[in-house]
Design a protein around this motif. Sequence first.
Motif, short mmCIF file in Angstrom:
data_model
loop_
_atom_site.label_atom_id
_atom_site.label_comp_id
_atom_site.label_asym_id
_atom_site.label_seq_id
_atom_site.Cartn_x
_atom_site.Cartn_y
_atom_site.Cartn_z
N SER A 1 -0.42 -6.82 -20.00
CA SER A 1 -1.67 -6.71 -19.28
C SER A 1 -1.18 -5.97 -18.02
O SER A 1 -1.74 -5.01 -17.35
CB SER A 1 -2.08 -8.05 -18.76
OG SER A 1 -2.77 -8.71 -19.88
N ARG A 2 -0.05 -6.29 -17.31
CA ARG A 2 0.65 -5.65 -16.26
C ARG A 2 0.85 -4.19 -16.50
O ARG A 2 0.87 -3.61 -15.64
CB ARG A 2 2.00 -6.42 -15.61
CG ARG A 2 1.76 -7.74 -15.12
CD ARG A 2 2.75 -8.53 -14.56
NE ARG A 2 3.93 -8.66 -15.15
CZ ARG A 2 4.19 -9.61 -16.10
NH1 ARG A 2 3.36 -10.48 -16.06
NH2 ARG A 2 5.47 -9.57 -16.44
N GLU A 3 1.72 -4.23 -17.75
CA GLU A 3 2.21 -2.43 -17.91
C GLU A 3 0.96 -1.79 -18.02
O GLU A 3 0.87 -0.61 -17.37
CB GLU A 3 2.97 -2.60 -19.35
CG GLU A 3 4.29 -3.38 -19.15
CD GLU A 3 5.14 -3.50 -20.33
OE1 GLU A 3 6.25 -3.71 -20.37
OE2 GLU A 3 4.27 -3.35 -21.44
N ALA A 4 -0.07 -2.26 -18.87
CA ALA A 4 -1.39 -1.36 -19.02
C ALA A 4 -1.90 -1.02 -17.69
O ALA A 4 -2.57 0.04 -17.28
CB ALA A 4 -2.30 -1.89 -20.13
N ALA A 5 -2.03 -2.19 -16.92
CA ALA A 5 -2.70 -2.01 -15.38
C ALA A 5 -2.12 -0.89 -14.68
O ALA A 5 -2.86 -0.18 -14.25
CB ALA A 5 -2.95 -3.29 -14.95
N ARG B 1 4.26 -15.42 -27.20
CA ARG B 1 3.22 -14.75 -27.31
C ARG B 1 2.35 -14.45 -25.90
O ARG B 1 2.07 -13.64 -25.47
CB ARG B 1 2.34 -15.02 -28.48
CG ARG B 1 2.93 -15.01 -29.66
CD ARG B 1 2.07 -15.39 -30.84
NE ARG B 1 2.66 -14.78 -32.39
CZ ARG B 1 2.43 -15.18 -33.38
NH1 ARG B 1 1.73 -16.36 -33.45
NH2 ARG B 1 3.05 -14.82 -34.37
N ARG B 2 2.34 -15.59 -24.95
CA ARG B 2 1.40 -15.75 -23.84
C ARG B 2 2.23 -14.75 -22.98
O ARG B 2 1.48 -13.96 -22.35
CB ARG B 2 1.47 -17.02 -23.31
CG ARG B 2 0.43 -17.82 -24.06
CD ARG B 2 0.12 -19.05 -23.38
NE ARG B 2 1.39 -20.05 -23.24
CZ ARG B 2 1.64 -21.02 -24.16
NH1 ARG B 2 1.13 -21.02 -25.13
NH2 ARG B 2 2.93 -21.49 -23.97
N ALA B 3 3.62 -14.94 -23.02
CA ALA B 3 4.43 -14.03 -21.84
C ALA B 3 4.45 -12.35 -22.30
O ALA B 3 4.12 -11.52 -21.31
CB ALA B 3 5.77 -14.32 -22.16
N ILE B 4 4.24 -12.05 -23.88
CA ILE B 4 3.82 -10.92 -24.03
C ILE B 4 2.59 -10.38 -23.67
O ILE B 4 2.44 -9.15 -23.16
CB ILE B 4 4.03 -10.67 -25.66
CG1 ILE B 4 5.49 -10.93 -26.01
CG2 ILE B 4 3.62 -9.14 -25.89
CD1 ILE B 4 5.55 -10.74 -27.74
N SER B 5 1.70 -11.06 -23.77
CA SER B 5 0.00 -10.61 -23.32
C SER B 5 0.24 -10.52 -21.85
O SER B 5 -0.36 -9.40 -21.22
CB SER B 5 -0.74 -11.93 -23.59
OG SER B 5 -2.17 -11.64 -23.11
N ARG B 6 0.74 -11.27 -20.79
CA ARG B 6 1.02 -11.19 -19.67
C ARG B 6 1.67 -9.80 -19.21
O ARG B 6 1.24 -9.09 -18.39
CB ARG B 6 1.46 -12.31 -18.81
CG ARG B 6 0.77 -13.62 -18.89
CD ARG B 6 1.08 -14.76 -17.88
NE ARG B 6 2.57 -15.15 -18.37
CZ ARG B 6 2.61 -16.13 -19.10
NH1 ARG B 6 1.79 -16.66 -19.72
NH2 ARG B 6 3.98 -16.53 -19.49
N LEU B 7 2.90 -9.60 -19.78
CA LEU B 7 3.65 -8.40 -19.45
C LEU B 7 2.84 -7.24 -20.15
O LEU B 7 2.84 -6.05 -19.11
CB LEU B 7 4.81 -8.51 -20.43
CG LEU B 7 5.69 -7.31 -20.63
CD1 LEU B 7 6.20 -6.84 -19.17
CD2 LEU B 7 6.88 -7.17 -21.39
#
Length: 116
Positions: A61-65, A53-59
Motif C-alpha cells: 500500500s505504501r509503495e503503490a501510494a 502477509r499483513r506486513a506485505i499488504s502494508r508495504l
Amino acid sequence: MVSRLTREKVVAQAAALSDEIGFHELTITKLGRSLGIAPPGVYRHVDDLDDVRRAISRLASREAAMDLSSVCAGLSGVDALAALASGLRGWASDHQGRYGPANGPRSRRHRGAGRY
C-alpha cells in the motif's frame, strides 16, 4: 561481512518472493530458504505467516501510494485520472504478488461473487 537480518528485510524479501511465486503460494519455509536461513529462523522476525502477509499488504500500500502520487504530480482532471490508471496498471503488472493484498481483503459477503 554478512548484513544483519531485520524484520524490514524479511518483509521486503517476502514481498519480492510473493511477486515471483504468488501471494498465496508464500510459506514460511519458502521464505526462509529464499533468505538463506532455516525456516524456523524466520520466526525471530515475524510472528507467523499471517503477520508476513499483513506486513506485505502494508508495504504494498505504501509503495503503490508513493508510485501513484509521483505519476500524478502536477496533473489534474482527466490527465491525472489517466496517469493514475496507467500508473496503477504498471505497478500491478510489476508487483503481481503484492497487488491483491494492497487492495485489502474482500468482505465475506462478496468473496467469490466476482464483483464488489
